[in-house]
Design an enzyme around this catalytic site. Sequence first.
Site, PDB file in Angstrom:
ATOM      1  N   GLY A  38       0.785  -1.231   0.000  1.00 50.91           N
ATOM      2  CA  GLY A  38       0.000   0.000   0.000  1.00 50.91           C
ATOM      3  C   GLY A  38       0.814   1.277   0.000  1.00 50.91           C
ATOM      4  O   GLY A  38       0.339   2.323   0.460  1.00 50.91           O
ATOM      5  N   GLY A 470      42.674  -9.023 -32.996  1.00 49.64           N
ATOM      6  CA  GLY A 470      41.951  -9.757 -34.024  1.00 49.64           C
ATOM      7  C   GLY A 470      41.740 -11.185 -33.581  1.00 49.64           C
ATOM      8  O   GLY A 470      42.249 -11.626 -32.539  1.00 49.64           O
ATOM      9  N   SER A 474      44.180 -14.675 -37.314  1.00 51.64           N
ATOM     10  CA  SER A 474      43.964 -13.539 -38.214  1.00 51.64           C
ATOM     11  C   SER A 474      45.261 -13.043 -38.840  1.00 51.64           C
ATOM     12  O   SER A 474      45.233 -12.382 -39.881  1.00 51.64           O
ATOM     13  CB  SER A 474      43.300 -12.386 -37.452  1.00 51.64           C
ATOM     14  OG  SER A 474      44.142 -11.940 -36.396  1.00 51.64           O
ATOM     15  N   SER A 544      42.782 -10.045 -27.395  1.00 52.78           N
ATOM     16  CA  SER A 544      42.154  -8.967 -26.605  1.00 52.78           C
ATOM     17  C   SER A 544      40.729  -8.706 -27.091  1.00 52.78           C
ATOM     18  O   SER A 544      40.446  -7.671 -27.685  1.00 52.78           O
ATOM     19  CB  SER A 544      42.990  -7.694 -26.650  1.00 52.78           C
ATOM     20  OG  SER A 544      43.359  -7.328 -27.953  1.00 52.78           O
TER      21      SER A 544
END
Length: 637
Positions: A38, A470, A474, A544
């Site tokens: 309430g 990357g 990569s 990373s």
Amino acid sequence: MSAYTPEALIASDIDAYLDTHANKSMLRFITCGSVDDGKSTLIGRLLYDSKTIFEDQLAALEADSRRVGTQGQNIDFALLVDGLAAEREQGITIDVAYRFFSTEKRKFIVADTPGHEQYTRNMVTGASTADLAVILIDARKGVLTQTRRHSYLAHLVGIREIVLAVNKMDLVGHDEARFDAIVADYRAFAASIGIDRFTAIPLSGLTGENVATQATTMPWYTGLPLLAHLETVPIDVDARQAQPFRLPVQWVNRPDLDFRGFAGMIASGTVRPGDSVRVVPSGKTTTVARIVALGGDLTEAVAGQSVTIVLADEVDCSRGDVIAAADAPPEAADQFLATIVWMSDTPLVPGRGYQLKLGTQVVGATVQPPRHIVDVNTQAELSASTLALNDIGVAEVYADRAIVFEPYADGADLGGFILIDRATNATVAAGMIGSALRRAQNVHWQSIDVTREAHAAQKGQSPRILWFTGLSGSGKSTIANLVEKKLFALGRHSFLLDGDNIRHGLNRDLDFTEAGRIENIRRIGEVARLMADAGLIVLTAFISPFRAERDMVRSMVAPGEFVEIFVDTPLASAEARDVKGLYAKARAGEIADFTGISSPYEAPQSPDIRIDTTRESPEAAAERIVEHVIGVWSYDL
């Protein structure tokens, strides 16, 4: 109960009205407790009984009450507060609703906070600026889990004035025994969490009994109605003025060469011209020459006033510093222990870089794995490796530079902070500082005569961190190796940090979980920064995968020294190479948390250099990187 009409207000003596209300004290309070206790109805009743509802609002309220099905002559007062459509549909409070009202004795700002556990973070937001908490209990249900949680949180954020509003007494026949049993139950719990006093009031928000007027239905209760208690409860406004002087600097005010002042709101204490002050964290001392406010110079300023302080000497002082009493300055440290309320759907990642905002100070910070989290029902200290939504835990916080603070128990202005996600700019946690860590107080920067500028000048180059990022496969290491060979041929002093090589030594104790990857990058960033301090050109070849950690390393060095090189190779191409067989193992489920397969890679949004390996050979990419880096060096070949 009649409502104010615009005509009546216009017909009154406006000047007298404004003078009367301008000098009233202000009480900020919250209503909290379990869902459907309430809270919104009680606030609506307070607004109604204090005559702060205009006739057009009252007419709209009556119409809304009929539309949602309120029966008889009753008004659904909750509709005054529950403004969101979702709240009205479900009959619950989701957001924090703030309302202002006033009586002849005092002004009020009330925050209606949600009762559902998943919205506990909203309750903390409302409680953070409150002087008093009205904790509602449904007389039919008694003390519930959320009653305990909200009481704990209210006490945790420093609220010392507690009202236990036992609501819906009309539904239990105004039974004194029921009221006494609830109060006894709550008193036992309150004592266990350090609440040594509270005021218990039996009432009904719907009927108004003991809200603004004394209820004839409960003659056994001889205390004040709720509104009278709110009007008379002491507000310890003098307590902050009795504390040592503190002014967090918000702005350096320099309109011309003849004026230099430091603007902000006084957090505690009193200051006068001639007082000795200390600028923290630098520790420089001086005296106050002038106190300037909107109406002119002041002979004295106290806590809560916004002023501009003019110092007698030209000391170094800027936004985020604190001007304090010279003989009682606050602490400054970069490591401290804090209680943290986690407010994000995304759990805490220990070691991840967040922004910490404390007063006018904003620094980078990381949070260590929690020492424990608190079960608010039992006060048990439970072990945990992270903090999830609504968790309350104790953890060590490491800032990237010393911040000025005080224990939260001594003041929220310099003791309370928030944590902000760097990527989304969302507030993820609220924290309360307990103490500085002893090792932070004992560790100081050592002054070194041979500076990083001297190291760089000796080598005839400007330091750089060339950060290759990357996917696995990569071509990061291949291109980084070619770049270093070219730099070496040009007579440059460099060093290559390769991800696999570092994992064999410095970081061999780290796993490949998200937390392990974050700590891996943090350590590499610190090593790269030290090498850059030595004047070297540092090349790092790491996956990373997270932007937050790459941004953290960028923030460690001077602008322009961090060069983010994104070796952009499609996953399919990197997987096709798979010279180490890692992708095949990851696909077979033999490697967990493998970037690109079972762990995400967050590609740089604005890299300094982007290498598209589908269009550019490693040799050409290396040539372009060297040309780019030489172009920004301050020393010519």
